[in-house]
Design a protein around this motif. Structure first.
Motif, PDB file in Angstrom:
ATOM      1  N   PHE A 104      -6.571  13.103 -32.646  1.00  0.00           N
ATOM      2  CA  PHE A 104      -6.129  11.722 -32.846  1.00  0.00           C
ATOM      3  C   PHE A 104      -5.665  11.040 -31.553  1.00  0.00           C
ATOM      4  N   TRP A 105      -5.468  11.808 -30.459  1.00  0.00           N
ATOM      5  CA  TRP A 105      -5.100  11.120 -29.213  1.00  0.00           C
ATOM      6  C   TRP A 105      -6.244  10.230 -28.721  1.00  0.00           C
ATOM      7  N   LYS A 106      -7.484  10.511 -29.193  1.00  0.00           N
ATOM      8  CA  LYS A 106      -8.627   9.665 -28.820  1.00  0.00           C
ATOM      9  C   LYS A 106      -8.598   8.322 -29.556  1.00  0.00           C
TER      10      LYS A 106
ATOM     11  N   HIS B 141      -6.619  14.260 -37.503  1.00  0.00           N
ATOM     12  CA  HIS B 141      -6.086  15.527 -37.001  1.00  0.00           C
ATOM     13  C   HIS B 141      -5.413  15.319 -35.648  1.00  0.00           C
ATOM     14  N   CYS B 142      -4.089  15.465 -35.617  1.00  0.00           N
ATOM     15  CA  CYS B 142      -3.350  15.308 -34.367  1.00  0.00           C
ATOM     16  C   CYS B 142      -3.227  16.658 -33.671  1.00  0.00           C
ATOM     17  N   VAL B 143      -3.331  16.649 -32.356  1.00  0.00           N
ATOM     18  CA  VAL B 143      -3.274  17.892 -31.577  1.00  0.00           C
ATOM     19  C   VAL B 143      -1.910  18.577 -31.718  1.00  0.00           C
ATOM     20  N   THR B 144      -0.874  17.842 -32.134  1.00  0.00           N
ATOM     21  CA  THR B 144       0.437  18.462 -32.360  1.00  0.00           C
ATOM     22  C   THR B 144       0.471  19.235 -33.679  1.00  0.00           C
ATOM     23  N   THR B 145      -0.654  19.385 -34.341  1.00  0.00           N
ATOM     24  CA  THR B 145      -0.980  20.266 -35.484  1.00  0.00           C
ATOM     25  C   THR B 145      -0.868  19.633 -36.867  1.00  0.00           C
TER      26      THR B 145
ATOM     27  N   VAL C 105       4.499   9.045 -36.171  1.00  0.00           N
ATOM     28  CA  VAL C 105       4.204   8.123 -35.068  1.00  0.00           C
ATOM     29  C   VAL C 105       4.291   8.900 -33.767  1.00  0.00           C
ATOM     30  N   LEU C 106       3.241   8.844 -32.957  1.00  0.00           N
ATOM     31  CA  LEU C 106       3.251   9.500 -31.642  1.00  0.00           C
ATOM     32  C   LEU C 106       2.789   8.500 -30.600  1.00  0.00           C
ATOM     33  N   SER C 107       3.698   8.086 -29.758  1.00  0.00           N
ATOM     34  CA  SER C 107       3.388   7.126 -28.696  1.00  0.00           C
ATOM     35  C   SER C 107       3.997   7.617 -27.391  1.00  0.00           C
TER      36      SER C 107
HETATM   37 MO   LIG Z   1      -1.307  13.368 -30.446  1.00  0.00          MO
END
Ligand SMILES: [Mo]
Ligand SMILES: Nc1nc2c(c(=O)[nH]1)N[C@H]1C(S)=C(S)[C@@H](COP(=O)(O)O)O[C@H]1N2
Length: 206
Positions: free
Chosen positions: A165-167, A81-85, A35-37
């Protein structure tokens, strides 16, 4: 927290079933769903929930929760794909494609070339309109066969799986067609304006 450790680094080198080729540069596979918020999870209130489409500041369409769930639905099985890898393969989503939303507004083409996506809680992100069309994106209400968890964006989130995935904006409420492009929250804070994981467009200038 519900996180498990990621699959060990050696995993990538050993898989021979084609999954390796589906992991973009600099990414590793996970089996859990992190979870990334950037802020707190909003309280879902389906009675007041609305999804709106706008051309600039002019309304194009608006759906209540019941109306949204009554329009034709679609299913995606996609890699994210999340930018945090971290990357996660074969995730199952259910919702309404952006093509269907535009059609429901009587439009066959996007009214402006860019979209600024607005969420409960104030998060925003920008995407070219064409990246949301032709079956490439949906407003998702289900994940893995059940309702989308609030921490993952329930009741509804944007899903744009071919971009970082931030998009994929959680708690999405408004898609605003704009020209010129307007950078969103992370794009204003140093992330890449487009965010293609296969070209490793993580940060401004990549
Ligand atoms: Mo992210
Ligand atoms: N509204 C909102 N959407 C958001 C975020 C956020 O902070 N707020 N974070 C983004 C980021 S950086 C990522 S990686 C994904 C994380 O989605 P997840 O928590 O379901 O894994 O949501 C994206 N969408």
């Amino acid at each position: 927290m519900m996180s498990e450790p990621p699959i060990s680094r050696g995993f990538r080198g050993r898989v021979s079933d084609g999954r390796n080729a589906r992991v973009p540069p600099g990414q590793h596979l996970v089996e859990d769903f992190p979870v990334l918020s950037a802020g707190p999870t909003p309280e879902p209130d389906l009675a007041s929930w609305r999804l709106t489409l706008e051309d600039g500041n002019s309304p194009l369409g608006e759906w209540t929760w019941a109306q949204f769930n009554a329009i034709p639905q679609t299913d995606f099985t996609v890699d994210i794909h999340c930018v945090t890898t971290w990357s996660k393969l074969d995730t199952d989503w259910h919702g309404v494609s952006i093509d269907t939303l535009l059609e429901a507004c009587g439009l066959s083409e996007p009214p402006q070339p860019y979209v600024l996506v607005h969420c409960d809680g104030g998060y925003t992100t920008n995407v070219p309109a064409e990246d949301l069309l032709d079956g490439k994106a949906m407003v998702a209400t289900q994940f893995g066969g059940g309702p989308l968890d609030p921490e993952h964006g329930g009741p509804a989130r944007l899903l744009v799986p071919h971009l970082y995935f931030w998009k994929s904006a959680k708690w999405v409420r408004r898609l605003q067609f704009v020209d010129p492009e307007v950078p969103g929250f992370w794009e204003e804070n140093g992330y890449h304006i487009y965010g293609d994981p296969w070209r490793e467009q993580r940060y401004d200038g990549d």
